[in-house]
Design an enzyme around this catalytic site. Structure first.
Site, PDB file in Angstrom:
ATOM      1  N   LEU A 105      15.376 -21.911  26.498  1.00  0.00           N
ATOM      2  CA  LEU A 105      15.269 -20.455  26.448  1.00  0.00           C
ATOM      3  C   LEU A 105      14.138 -20.110  27.398  1.00  0.00           C
ATOM      4  O   LEU A 105      13.080 -20.746  27.344  1.00  0.00           O
ATOM      5  CB  LEU A 105      14.909 -19.989  25.032  1.00  0.00           C
ATOM      6  CG  LEU A 105      16.033 -19.698  24.045  1.00  0.00           C
ATOM      7  CD1 LEU A 105      15.437 -19.348  22.685  1.00  0.00           C
ATOM      8  CD2 LEU A 105      16.940 -18.583  24.529  1.00  0.00           C
ATOM      9  N   ASP A 106      14.325 -19.117  28.260  1.00  0.00           N
ATOM     10  CA  ASP A 106      13.267 -18.820  29.213  1.00  0.00           C
ATOM     11  C   ASP A 106      12.033 -18.254  28.497  1.00  0.00           C
ATOM     12  O   ASP A 106      12.094 -17.840  27.336  1.00  0.00           O
ATOM     13  CB  ASP A 106      13.758 -17.904  30.333  1.00  0.00           C
ATOM     14  CG  ASP A 106      14.135 -16.523  29.847  1.00  0.00           C
ATOM     15  OD1 ASP A 106      13.262 -15.816  29.323  1.00  0.00           O
ATOM     16  OD2 ASP A 106      15.302 -16.133  30.009  1.00  0.00           O
ATOM     17  N   LYS A 107      10.932 -18.239  29.200  1.00  0.00           N
ATOM     18  CA  LYS A 107       9.640 -17.880  28.618  1.00  0.00           C
ATOM     19  C   LYS A 107       9.650 -16.501  27.957  1.00  0.00           C
ATOM     20  O   LYS A 107       9.033 -16.300  26.903  1.00  0.00           O
ATOM     21  CB  LYS A 107       8.558 -17.925  29.707  1.00  0.00           C
ATOM     22  CG  LYS A 107       7.151 -17.638  29.219  1.00  0.00           C
ATOM     23  CD  LYS A 107       6.143 -17.758  30.348  1.00  0.00           C
ATOM     24  CE  LYS A 107       4.729 -17.460  29.870  1.00  0.00           C
ATOM     25  NZ  LYS A 107       3.727 -17.589  30.972  1.00  0.00           N
ATOM     26  N   SER A 109      12.165 -14.972  26.600  1.00  0.00           N
ATOM     27  CA  SER A 109      13.167 -14.844  25.552  1.00  0.00           C
ATOM     28  C   SER A 109      12.672 -15.499  24.264  1.00  0.00           C
ATOM     29  O   SER A 109      11.734 -16.288  24.269  1.00  0.00           O
ATOM     30  CB  SER A 109      14.486 -15.480  26.001  1.00  0.00           C
ATOM     31  OG  SER A 109      14.977 -14.833  27.158  1.00  0.00           O
TER      32      SER A 109
END
Length: 240
Positions: A105-107, A109
């Site tokens: 999961l990107d930073k 999110s």
């Protein structure tokens, strides 16, 4: 056995992470830097980032299988490379066994992230990529239109990747207050392109203000709070 596969089987890291450690020169085998695709017997003296993980003086024990579901808060990163800035997910959890995330999961999110030390499980999940549903709640910067939902569900062309995304399932929650409902939707994806939802929205003139993953396959986030994690059994995960 290839060294990345051995590291994965021993619960030390995923194959992808192993290849990155090799590329960064962090993995030594009998005093020499390991190379991509290197074959080993598992009896060699192996050091990862200066720590002995195999060889004389190392007590070799296959770790207890672990599978966690974790509510990743915003601001936590899912990678552990030296170039990454910020607190990573492994540091945030502080789990007693060595584990690594299944996917990312990107930073910016938040939401459900699975972590394990079972390399074969990661491979099974990756093989099931065409069936691996992931559900998100997405908030955007302006009211959602029917045309927007239709385009998102039909697939969006991403010029930087020179491809169109797979079809997706979208809906809005009628139980929410109107003001929230107008700028929020659910989306279910079966692929995992980097920052996919954000890129899709940007291509259609929208900006994501909040992105929360609430389900991976049959595992749901439920009422978990940011930073919480729970151990689950491998049998609970329906791969196909």
């Amino acid at each position: 056995m290839r060294i990345n596969k051995w590291l994965s089987a021993m619960g030390i890291c995923s194959r992808r992470e192993a290849d990155r450690y090799i590329s960064e020169g962090k993995l030594l085998v009998n005093g020499e830097k390991a190379s991509l695709g290197m074959e080993i017997l598992g009896k060699e003296e192996i050091l990862l980032d200066g720590k002995l993980i195999s060889g004389k003086g190392h007590k070799k024990e296959k770790p207890k299988p672990v599978l966690l579901k974790y509510y990743k808060p915003r601001g936590i990163i899912c990678t552990t490379g030296e170039k990454d800035r910020g607190k990573n997910v492994i540091e945030a959890i502080g789990y007693k066994e060595r584990i690594y995330p299944i996917g990312r999961l990107d930073k910016d999110s938040e939401g459900l992230l699975l972590l394990t030390n079972q390399g074969d499980l990661v491979n099974q999940i990756n093989k099931a990529s065409g069936y691996k549903e992931k559900e998100y709640i997405v908030s955007v910067d302006k009211p959602v239109t029917k045309e927007f939902l239709q385009e998102m569900s039909s697939g969006v062309y991403l010029p930087e990747l020179e491809r169109t995304t797979r079809r997706a399932v979208l809906w809005q929650d009628p139980k929410l207050p109107k003001e929230i409902q107008r700028r929020q939707f659910h989306i279910v994806l079966t692929e995992g392109l980097n920052r996919q939802i954000r890129r899709m929205c940007e291509a259609l003139g929208y900006e994501v203000t909040r992105l929360k993953r609430i389900r991976v396959m049959n595992i749901e986030l439920g009422k978990m709070k940011p930073g919480e994690y729970f151990e689950i059994k491998r049998e609970e995960l329906e791969l196909f």
